[in-house]
Design a protein around this motif. Structure first.
Motif, PDB file in Angstrom:
ATOM      1  N   TYR A  96      -2.906   0.819  -4.221  1.00  0.00           N
ATOM      2  CA  TYR A  96      -2.423  -0.556  -4.119  1.00  0.00           C
ATOM      3  C   TYR A  96      -1.425  -0.804  -5.242  1.00  0.00           C
ATOM      4  O   TYR A  96      -1.747  -0.621  -6.418  1.00  0.00           O
ATOM      5  N   GLU A 138      -3.046   0.878   4.404  1.00  0.00           N
ATOM      6  CA  GLU A 138      -4.235   1.724   4.309  1.00  0.00           C
ATOM      7  C   GLU A 138      -4.885   1.942   5.675  1.00  0.00           C
ATOM      8  O   GLU A 138      -5.422   3.029   5.949  1.00  0.00           O
ATOM      9  N   GLU A 140      -3.587   0.795  -8.252  1.00  0.00           N
ATOM     10  CA  GLU A 140      -5.038   0.953  -8.173  1.00  0.00           C
ATOM     11  C   GLU A 140      -5.375   1.800  -6.950  1.00  0.00           C
ATOM     12  O   GLU A 140      -4.841   1.567  -5.858  1.00  0.00           O
ATOM     13  N   GLY A 151      -6.965   3.076  -3.671  1.00  0.00           N
ATOM     14  CA  GLY A 151      -7.446   2.284  -2.548  1.00  0.00           C
ATOM     15  C   GLY A 151      -8.942   2.365  -2.339  1.00  0.00           C
ATOM     16  O   GLY A 151      -9.626   3.271  -2.826  1.00  0.00           O
ATOM     17  N   ARG A 152      -9.426   1.422  -1.562  1.00  0.00           N
ATOM     18  CA  ARG A 152     -10.866   1.296  -1.325  1.00  0.00           C
ATOM     19  C   ARG A 152     -11.367   2.262  -0.262  1.00  0.00           C
ATOM     20  O   ARG A 152     -12.480   2.771  -0.354  1.00  0.00           O
ATOM     21  N   TRP A 153     -10.556   2.523   0.754  1.00  0.00           N
ATOM     22  CA  TRP A 153     -11.049   3.261   1.914  1.00  0.00           C
ATOM     23  C   TRP A 153     -10.390   4.634   2.080  1.00  0.00           C
ATOM     24  O   TRP A 153     -11.064   5.620   2.291  1.00  0.00           O
ATOM     25  N   CYS A 189      -4.683   6.360  -0.646  1.00  0.00           N
ATOM     26  CA  CYS A 189      -4.078   5.040  -0.792  1.00  0.00           C
ATOM     27  C   CYS A 189      -4.055   4.566  -2.242  1.00  0.00           C
ATOM     28  O   CYS A 189      -5.004   4.780  -3.003  1.00  0.00           O
ATOM     29  N   HIS A 239       0.849  -1.188   0.000  1.00  0.00           N
ATOM     30  CA  HIS A 239       0.000   0.000   0.000  1.00  0.00           C
ATOM     31  C   HIS A 239       0.888   1.243   0.000  1.00  0.00           C
ATOM     32  O   HIS A 239       1.811   1.359   0.812  1.00  0.00           O
ATOM     33  N   HIS A 249     -11.354  -5.940   5.275  1.00  0.00           N
ATOM     34  CA  HIS A 249     -11.051  -4.620   4.706  1.00  0.00           C
ATOM     35  C   HIS A 249      -9.779  -4.578   3.870  1.00  0.00           C
ATOM     36  O   HIS A 249      -9.508  -3.564   3.226  1.00  0.00           O
ATOM     37  N   THR A 266      -6.859  -4.408   5.053  1.00  0.00           N
ATOM     38  CA  THR A 266      -5.889  -3.612   5.806  1.00  0.00           C
ATOM     39  C   THR A 266      -5.289  -4.455   6.917  1.00  0.00           C
ATOM     40  O   THR A 266      -5.734  -5.569   7.190  1.00  0.00           O
ATOM     41  N   VAL A 323     -15.685   2.797   7.069  1.00  0.00           N
ATOM     42  CA  VAL A 323     -15.583   1.450   6.504  1.00  0.00           C
ATOM     43  C   VAL A 323     -16.826   0.647   6.874  1.00  0.00           C
ATOM     44  O   VAL A 323     -17.511   0.934   7.855  1.00  0.00           O
TER      45      VAL A 323
END
Length: 470
Positions: free
Chosen positions: A233, A255, A223, A225-227, A231, A203, A448, A450, A430
């Motif tokens: 990836y 993350e 890519e 990050g999701r949260w 962030c 990350h 998650h 993480t 989250v």
């Protein structure tokens, strides 16, 4: 073991030699695999697919060491304590290849024998050959069925063996995932241990004000990050080779850690933010750097406290050019003037939430480590509350889901100090992140992606008189 003269020039597989020497450094000097490995790869000019293979072997073998030892002991018909440590390093490496990679049995055995022979001669090499051939007669599932506790009699013990965790750590995960109403189910415990046994993605954190996550993803091929809005990836490769990292526009940071620092910057205050922020446990500097970048945007200033001079230097390097002042002091008695608006207490902990990123750590920690750390955590949190102004915001976080380090510490300090626990969940945003106390957050690798970070938001209530007449 001394290498015989007639074998000194015999070549061995470079990637496997690097992995062996990482294991040796971890065993002999308590080194960290993630620090030793990059240096050895650079020094020996191991790159590309060979570097990736060496990384998988070194980290994977470290992660699985306890289970590999049980298999080796069964195959050798002797305790691993009776096997020469340098030979055991190679046996672990070979056993990992046989049970947990797609390397063919012949290659795994012959290259391991070559490594031993190159240093110790034919006798130990023959022993290595015999043990690994015995290991190769069963696959991973078969060894698990033979050596692990039966799943019907000891679910936690069985899953701990299958996913290469000490049993006590698997029990901690089971306790942390359970609720007062329901013990964690087998499926989720399995998912948690499996995710913790996988090699995690790298990350990156995009430093606010210098580069956005979208820009960082574009230049790295990563890519978003999701949260965390900062962030990215990273799909693979050495992050230290990235220009954005070399230029300090980005860094490597899980993350979950990014969410902790961001939560402090977003926390609501009772009264104005005067710009006095504090990171009380700042080494080695990752969260301090993100806080410093956010403080730079908000025209605030961060004081960062670290008792060890060498770690203080790491903070200075990480926060160079940012509004951060590093203080070499014990956070329990820092000598700082009270009145901070925002304080982060990312307390020293067992690190059970980041085992996937520290492959050797799970076999170093013991249950006896917990109590002294809990005492330290309570002292640090209490000291931090004494530095927080009434109405300020304090984030307490640990990279551990251990109930004693999360719920236990927060409940005890709230009861002793009269601090107020607030709802941290909106600051993190989250799903399925409810922690062990109302309003706290517990992140998990299997939920998650993480590290298993815990965070709680606390404040010192403003006296009613300070608000004036109603």
């Amino acid at each position: 073991m001394t290498r015989p003269a007639h074998l000194r020039d015999k070549p061995v597989d470079a990637a496997r030699a690097v992995a062996r020497d990482v294991l040796r450094a971890v065993r002999e000097r308590d080194s960290y695999a993630n620090l030793v490995l990059p240096r050895l790869l650079r020094e020996r000019h191991v790159t590309g697919r060979d570097a990736a293979f060496a990384t998988e072997l070194a980290y994977g073998t470290c992660r699985a060491a306890g289970v590999l030892d049980e298999v080796i002991a069964a195959a050798a018909r002797r305790p691993v304590a009776e096997i020469d440590p340098t030979l055991l390093d190679v046996l672990r490496l070979g056993t990992y290849q046989l049970l947990r990679t797609r390397v063919g049995s012949h290659a795994a055995v012959s290259t391991s024998v070559d490594l031993v022979r190159s240093e110790a001669g034919q006798g130990p090499a023959g022993f290595c050959n015999a043990v690994l051939r015995k290991v190769s007669q069963r696959d991973d599932d078969m060894w698990t069925d033979e050596l692990a506790p039966p799943i019907g009699e000891d679910l936690v013990g069985h899953l701990a063996f299958r996913y290469a965790h000490p049993r006590w750590i698997a029990e901690v995960f089971a306790d942390a995932l359970s609720t007062p109403q329901r013990r964690v189910g087998a499926g989720e415990l399995q998912a948690a241990l499996a995710a913790d046994d996988d090699r995690p993605a790298v990350h990156l954190v995009a430093r606010p004000g210098l580069i956005t996550a979208d820009e960082l993803a574009a230049v790295t091929g990563g890519e978003v990050g999701r949260w965390s809005p900062y962030c990215v990836y990273l799909p693979g490769g050495d992050p230290g080779e990235l220009e954005a990292v070399r230029e300090h526009m980005a860094g490597v940071q899980d993350e979950g850690s990014q969410l902790v620092a961001r939560a402090l910057s977003l926390a609501p205050l009772d009264g104005p933010d005067t710009g006095r922020w504090l990171d009380l446990c700042a080494g080695p500097g990752g969260k301090a750097a993100l806080l410093g970048a956010l403080a730079d945007i908000d025209l605030a200033h961060v004081d960062a406290v670290e008792p060890a001079e060498h770690r203080a230097d790491l903070i200075r390097q990480a926060t160079d050019g940012l509004p951060v002042t590093v203080h070499v002091a014990d956070g329990r008695d820092s000598g700082l003037t009270p009145g901070y608006d925002r304080i982060l207490v990312d307390a020293p902990c067992t690190g059970l939430g980041s085992l996937r990123r520290r492959p050797e750590a799970r076999w170093r920690r013991t249950p006896d480590d917990v109590a002294p750390l809990v005492t330290l955590q309570r002292e640090l949190l209490t000291a931090a509350l004494g530095l927080l102004r009434p109405g300020g915001a304090l984030i307490y976080s640990t990279c551990s889901p251990h109930p004693a380090e999360t719920r236990g510490v927060v409940e005890a300090v709230v009861a002793e100090t009269g601090a107020q626990l607030l709802d941290a969940r909106p600051l993190v945003g989250v799903e399925s992140g409810d922690g062990p106390l109302e309003g706290t957050v517990q992140l998990w690798p299997h939920r998650h992606g993480t590290d298993a970070m815990f965070l709680a938001l606390l404040t010192v209530p403003v006296p009613d008189s300070a608000h004036g007449p109603s």
